[in-house]
Structures are given as structure tokens and as C-alpha cells.
Design an enzyme around this catalytic site. Structure first.
Site, PDB file in Angstrom:
ATOM      1  N   HIS A 186       0.811  -1.206   0.000  1.00  0.00           N
ATOM      2  CA  HIS A 186       0.000   0.000   0.000  1.00  0.00           C
ATOM      3  C   HIS A 186       0.856   1.273   0.000  1.00  0.00           C
ATOM      4  O   HIS A 186       0.612   2.206  -0.760  1.00  0.00           O
ATOM      5  CB  HIS A 186      -0.932  -0.026   1.202  1.00  0.00           C
ATOM      6  CG  HIS A 186      -1.701   1.229   1.370  1.00  0.00           C
ATOM      7  ND1 HIS A 186      -2.726   1.569   0.496  1.00  0.00           N
ATOM      8  CD2 HIS A 186      -1.577   2.249   2.233  1.00  0.00           C
ATOM      9  CE1 HIS A 186      -3.193   2.741   0.856  1.00  0.00           C
ATOM     10  NE2 HIS A 186      -2.528   3.182   1.902  1.00  0.00           N
ATOM     11  N   GLU A 428      -6.009 -11.637 -12.380  1.00  0.00           N
ATOM     12  CA  GLU A 428      -4.961 -11.527 -11.357  1.00  0.00           C
ATOM     13  C   GLU A 428      -4.782 -12.841 -10.596  1.00  0.00           C
ATOM     14  O   GLU A 428      -4.021 -12.922  -9.634  1.00  0.00           O
ATOM     15  CB  GLU A 428      -5.253 -10.371 -10.387  1.00  0.00           C
ATOM     16  CG  GLU A 428      -6.624 -10.381  -9.760  1.00  0.00           C
ATOM     17  CD  GLU A 428      -6.879  -9.163  -8.871  1.00  0.00           C
ATOM     18  OE1 GLU A 428      -5.938  -8.475  -8.459  1.00  0.00           O
ATOM     19  OE2 GLU A 428      -8.073  -8.904  -8.585  1.00  0.00           O
ATOM     20  N   ASP A 452      -1.089  -8.988  -7.956  1.00  0.00           N
ATOM     21  CA  ASP A 452      -1.533 -10.270  -7.427  1.00  0.00           C
ATOM     22  C   ASP A 452      -1.130 -11.430  -8.332  1.00  0.00           C
ATOM     23  O   ASP A 452      -0.815 -12.505  -7.848  1.00  0.00           O
ATOM     24  CB  ASP A 452      -3.053 -10.265  -7.217  1.00  0.00           C
ATOM     25  CG  ASP A 452      -3.417  -9.587  -5.900  1.00  0.00           C
ATOM     26  OD1 ASP A 452      -2.720  -9.828  -4.906  1.00  0.00           O
ATOM     27  OD2 ASP A 452      -4.381  -8.806  -5.880  1.00  0.00           O
ATOM     28  N   CYS A 499      -3.531  -3.007 -15.028  1.00  0.00           N
ATOM     29  CA  CYS A 499      -3.580  -1.978 -13.990  1.00  0.00           C
ATOM     30  C   CYS A 499      -2.679  -2.325 -12.812  1.00  0.00           C
ATOM     31  O   CYS A 499      -2.626  -1.609 -11.829  1.00  0.00           O
ATOM     32  CB  CYS A 499      -5.009  -1.740 -13.527  1.00  0.00           C
ATOM     33  SG  CYS A 499      -5.792  -3.220 -12.893  1.00  0.00           S
TER      34      CYS A 499
HETATM   35  C1  PEP Z   1      -3.246  -6.016  -8.827  1.00  0.00           C
HETATM   36  O1  PEP Z   1      -3.394  -7.018  -8.118  1.00  0.00           O
HETATM   37  O2  PEP Z   1      -2.387  -5.931  -9.720  1.00  0.00           O
HETATM   38  C2  PEP Z   1      -4.085  -4.824  -8.620  1.00  0.00           C
HETATM   39  C3  PEP Z   1      -4.051  -3.804  -9.455  1.00  0.00           C
HETATM   40  O3  PEP Z   1      -4.896  -4.811  -7.527  1.00  0.00           O
HETATM   41  P1  PEP Z   1      -4.433  -4.471  -6.030  1.00  0.00           P
HETATM   42  O4  PEP Z   1      -3.001  -3.998  -6.066  1.00  0.00           O
HETATM   43  O5  PEP Z   1      -5.375  -3.446  -5.535  1.00  0.00           O
HETATM   44  O6  PEP Z   1      -4.578  -5.817  -5.379  1.00  0.00           O
HETATM   45 MG    MG Z   2      -5.187  -7.223  -6.898  1.00  0.00          MG
END
Ligand code: PEP
Ligand code: MG
Length: 573
Positions: A186, A428, A452, A499
Site C-alpha cells: 500500500h 490476477e 496479485d 492496472c
Molecule cells: C493487482 O493485483 O495488480 C491490482 C491492481 O490490484 P491491487 O493492487 O489493488 O490488489
Molecule cells: Mg489485486
């Protein structure tokens, strides 16, 4: 020199703000001097009240009375003699220290509230706990609030949670360094979104650094110096000048179209978490929003957000983007993102547990509020719905069925909505990548969540710094999956975006252009840089190299892509 994992580029120099964690293990429980303890308590109570007053005022200005009232409620708990009296009695009668008296009295009162059948009163248990922690921190002299920084600082912490960063004072933060976390934790994502330098996983540094130390660090290399001398400072200053010269060149690309050397036009989108981020993303040249992380709407509050409240937030974001597409990801909580009022049980493997779409399909009423809000907001521009953590066809079908139910309900309620809202999914989870040919036939677009996908494909916890060297984006298993997913999407006539953080990774641009990714979504601060890189990339040539790359081991892949990058970057030096 100490080293951590580079998480967000840039150089930062400044005083340390140590965000300490409360450790009550070695706390002294009894005292021979109750009068002294009562005085400590009194001071901590009045300090807590004045903090709450300030917080209330600040939140009122930034978020409105709906959010600020909570601090008034907290203040009232501190002014309630039933609570403070219970603490004082423990000091007088049981000879407890002020700290221990607060811990025990708070827990007793919290329990009473937690057992009340009335939902509203039961929720007050969390408020009592919050208030108790505030008083305790003031007794122990621990500083944890990032919302009340007095000067510009480098925030140093064991780890930062989404609730720490939600109301932090961004203007006062020069940089972040955390002991835990990896490139996709995060802290790292937030830092890149805000364009603030950051280093994570800096365990040794965290053990050595002390309050009031000064620190200089480089978020691109992970190098950190505590109390640097003049010579070191001079080197960092020169590097900072070099970076800002390059950034000036790249800034020009915020207003240009994305075109590769051979004329392909992939789209460059931004990842956001609020309407403010959307405004920044638009200003920095994002052609859309590729990921709106909606979980932050659900965090740091006492009750679930209503359909109406969410509708207003989504509409604001969509309006900020002025007709450009906005991909709204439905709730992705669980894993490292906790939401207290939803009362999830602690799990041994939260990343493999009750998370994201699994929660939404289970708590259908909550899910429907969000879907209806998105469908309605779409009228004000272009919304797309994206489901996270899809692992099977059945989950996708169930989520789509619920979306259809929402449309019917909206029709009945006579509310306007965007009927042709596209529905996509995040790829993912490896199972989704493997059956991407089947999934592509039943949805409108894919967006690959590499954060992920790498974690699950290689069985490496993305948060664990001890094994961060194994969290390897160059693992050919990961890259082969990316190619499979892209090919399957294209064979079935749908677009595929990305993303996850790899979309904004400089070394990956060549490979991603080569497999024909249609849309790259990243922190807004990376848009210009990746647009420039793509403008210098021949995607035809890259596509020829992809086959070679997929036959290499990870070490060679990394070298190959780094060499490609430095060939391109030579132009800048
Ligand atoms: C990911 O898993 O790449 C993603 C964009 O989601 P998060 O980082 O919020 O798990
Ligand atoms: Mg994710």
C-alpha cells in the site's frame, strides 16, 4: 549506506517523523504514586480533547460535517465521567499506572457496548477503542497521526496501513520509508500516486534510525543515509538536479498522444483512489482511469457507505475525467485491506481467503448498492464495471447476473442509469489467466492485475520483505501468462489492459508493447514517462523479440529488458 526496496522515484532529504507502534507488552502496570498517575491521566485527556477538536475542524473543512461529527462523538466520550471515572478508580483503588488503567477501563467499557443488541450502540464499541488508544498514545508520548504533522518530514514507520494514509497531510510529507512492504504494498502504491519518493522493506534502517535524525534517500535506487555529511548531500543534490532536468523533458509528453515508433496507439490510463486523484490524473495527461480502487470509500468509517453516497463519489470522478472512460473496480477488501465494521474473522491466509468478489457475492445487498451507484453515475460520462479476483466462469456469471438484477431494480425505481455499461474483469489469479479464452467470451474487457498475478503465480507473498527477492516480475512463467491472456483477449475481439504496477514499470514497456497490450494503467505520475518510452519503442520489433524473451530465464530477461531501456534512455543523457 543502508538499502531498502525502491518504491517510488525521487530524492528526499529531511527530518525523520517516526510513526511508532504501540507496544504494550512491557508496560508497567502498577505505581506507588497514584497522584502522579492521576496528573499524567489529566494531561493526556486534555491533550486528546484538543487533538480531537483540531481533527474535527480539519475534517469539517476537507470532508464535511458527515465525517467530522465522529470526532465530536469521541470528544464526548472523553468528557463522560463514567469513562474517565472508571479510569481514575483503577488508579486510586488498584494502584494501576495511568496507561494500564486506560487499557483495562477501555476494554471493559468496549465489551459492554459490543454486547448491546442495538446495532447503532454496538458500533460505539469501536469508538471507545479508538478513544482509549488516543489517550494511551498521549500518555506514552507516541506520535502516530500523519494528519497532524507540524513541519515537512520524512515519514518512517514499520508499515503504513490504508487508514494511516487516508487522512494524512500530504503537503507535509517529503518521503516515506517503511521497514515492511514490497513494491506493490500500500505505501508504495500511495507514494507513486502522489509522486512522493519512497523506499520500503528497509528493516535494517528502521532498527537504526532514531527520532530527530535527518535522512537522505533515493527512491529509485533504495539507498538511504542517516545524518548524511556534506559530501553525501552534495552527491544527492546533483542527482536531484539531473532527475528534475529529465522530468522537465518528460512533462511535455503529458499533453501528447500516445504513439509508438511504428504508429500503434495504446492507451495510457491512470490508477486512482478518489476524485482528487482523478483531477490529477486528467491534468497529467491520462486518457482515462484504468482502475478506480473503490475500497477506500469503505475504509476509515463506522458504517458501510450508502448507494447515494457512492453515486455522488463515482459521479464526481466521472465528471473530473470529462467523458474519458472510468473503470470502476468493485470492492476489493480483505488481504491487507481491513474494514472494521464488516467484522471479518481473522484468517490464517488472508490473501487466499475471504476477499474481493468472494465477499461481494456472499454479501449481495452490499454489492448491489455499489453496482447501482456505478450504473447510475455512468449517465454522467463513461463508466465501466470491473470485478476483481475472478477465478472461475461461475463467479463472472454470478456477478453479471447480480448486475442485471440491479438494472431491473433501477428501472422499477425510475432511476436513470447507463444501460450499456461495459463489464470487465481483472486477470490476477492464475486460474483466470489459464481460462482467459473462455472468460473473454463472456465479458467486455480484461485488465491484468500483475501485483496479485505475480504473487499467486510464484507463491510469493507480495507483502513479505524476507522473500521480496523471489517476487520476480521477470519470471518467464509470469511473462508467458501475460502473453497468453493478451492473445486470448485479441482472438476473442476484446481489449486487454493492465492496472498492476508493471504497467508503469520502465523496464516492462518494451515487452508489453511487444505483446500488444491495448491499455496501460499506472500512477498518474508515471504517465508522461511511459508515453515517452513508448514513443521511442518499435512495437513490431518488440513483438519479434517477445518469442526470444519467453525462452529465457529470469536473469537474462531482466538484463535484456534493462539493456533495451538504457538504449532508449541514452537519448536523455
Ligand atoms: C493487482 O493485483 O495488480 C491490482 C491492481 O490490484 P491491487 O493492487 O489493488 O490488489
Ligand atoms: Mg489485486
Amino acid at each position: 549506506m543502508l538499502k531498502g526496496i525502491p518504491a517510488s522515484p525521487g530524492i528526499a532529504f529531511g527530518k525523520v517523523f517516526l510513526k511508532e507502534t504501540i507496544n504494550t507488552e512491557n508496560l508497567i502496570k502498577e505505581s506507588e504514586n497514584p497522584d502522579k498517575e492521576l496528573k499524567i491521566l489529566k494531561e493526556a485527556l486534555s491533550e486528546s480533547i484538543s487533538e480531537l477538536l483540531k481533527l474535527k475542524e480539519k475534517t469539517l473543512k476537507s470532508m464535511g460535517s458527515q465525517h467530522s461529527e465522529i470526532f465530536e462523538a469521541h470528544k464526548m466520550i472523553l468528557e463522560d465521567t463514567e469513562y474517565t471515572g472508571a479510569i481514575e478508580n483503577k488508579i486510586k483503588d488498584k494502584k494501576y499506572t495511568a496507561a494500564y488503567a486506560v487499557i483495562t477501563a477501555t476494554e471493559e467499557i468496549r465489551k459492554i457496548f459490543a454486547e448491546i443488541p442495538d446495532e447503532y450502540l454496538r458500533e460505539r464499541a469501536a469508538d471507545v477503542k479508538d478513544v482509549g488508544e488516543r489517550v494511551l498514545k498521549n500518555i506514552l508520548g507516541i506520535k502516530t497521526e500523519l494528519s497532524e504533522l507540524e513541519e515537512k518530514v520524512i515519514v518512517v514507520a514499520d508499515e503504513l496501513t490504508p487508514s494511516d494514509t487516508a487522512d494524512m497531510d500530504k503537503e507535509k510529507i517529503l518521503g516515506f520509508i517503511t521497514a515492511k512492504g514490497g513494491r506493490t504494498s500500500h505505501t508504495a502504491i500511495i507514494a507513486r500516486t502522489l509522486g512522493i519518493p519512497a523506499v520500503v522493506g528497509a528493516k535494517e534502517f528502521y532498527e537504526k534510525v532514531r527520532k530527530n535524525d535527518s535522512v537522505v534517500f533515493n527512491g529509485e535506487t533504495g539507498e538511504i543515509f542517516i545524518n548524511p555529511n556534506e559530501e553525501i548531500l552534495e552527491t544527492f543534490k546533483k542527482e536531484k538536479e539531473r532527475i528534475s532536468r529529465i522530468n522537465k523533458i518528460l512533462d511535455n509528453y503529458s499533453k501528447k498522444e500516445t504513439v509508438t515508433k511504428d504508429g500503434k496507439k495504446p492507451k495510457l490510463y491512470a490508477n486512482i483512489a478518489s476524485s482528487k486523484d482523478a483531477g490529477d490524473a486528467f491534468a497529467k495527461g491520462a486518457e482515462g482511469v484504468g482502475l478506480f480502487r473503490t475500497e477506500f470509500i469503505y475504509m476509515n468509517r463506522k458504517v458501510e457507505p450508502s448507494e447515494e453516497e457512492q453515486f455522488v463519489i463515482y459521479r464526481n470522478v466521472i465528471e473530473e475525467m470529462k467523458g474519458k472512460p472510468v473503470i470502476i473496480r468493485t470492492l476489493d477488501i480483505g488481504g491487507d485491506k481491513e474494514v472494521e465494521y464488516l467484522n471479518f474473522e481473522k484468517e490464517d491466509n488472508p490473501f487466499l481467503g475471504y476477499r474481493a468478489i468472494r465477499i461481494c457475492l456472499d454479501r449481495k445487498e452490499m454489492f448491489k448498492k455499489q453496482l447501482k451507484a456505478i450504473l447510475r453515475a455512468g449517465v454522467y460520462g463513461k463508466a465501466k464495471i470491473m470485478f476483481p479476483m475472478i477465478s472461475s466462469l461461475e463467479e463472472l456469471r454470478e456477478a453479471k447476473k447480480i448486475t442485471e438484477e440491479c438494472k431491473k431494480e433501477l428501472e422499477k425505481e425510475g432511476k436513470e442509469f447507463q444501460n450499456n455499461t461495459e463489464i470487465g474483469i481483472m486477470i490476477e489469479i492464475p486460474s483466470a489467466a489459464v481460462i482467459s479464452d473462455m472468460l473473454a467470451k463472456e465479458c467486455d474487457f480484461f485488465s491484468i492485475g500483475t501485483n496479485d498475478l505475480i504473487q499467486y503465480t510464484t507463491a510469493v507473498d507480495r507483502m513479505n520483505p524476507k522473500i521480496s527477492h523471489l517476487y520476480n516480475q521477470y519470471n518467464p512463467a509470469v511473462l508467458r501468462l501475460l502473453k497468453t491472456v493478451t492473445d486470448n483477449a485479441h482472438k476473442n475481439g476484446i481489449e486487454v489492459g493492465m492496472c498492476g504496477e508493471l504497467a508503469g514499470d520502465e523496464t516492462m514497456a518494451y515487452f508489453l508493447a511487444g505483446i500488444g497490450l491495448d491499455e496501460f494503467s499506472m500512477s498518474a505520475s508515471s504517465v508522461s514517462k511511459i508515453r515517452w518510452l513508448l514513443s521511442e519503442t518499435d512495437s513490431e520489433k518488440a513483438s519479434e523479440d517477445v518469442q526470444k524473451i519467453l525462452e529465457m530465464d529470469s536473469g537474462h530477461i531482466k538484463k535484456f529488458l534493462e539493456n533495451k531501456l538504457s538504449e532508449i534512455k541514452k537519448i536523455l543523457n
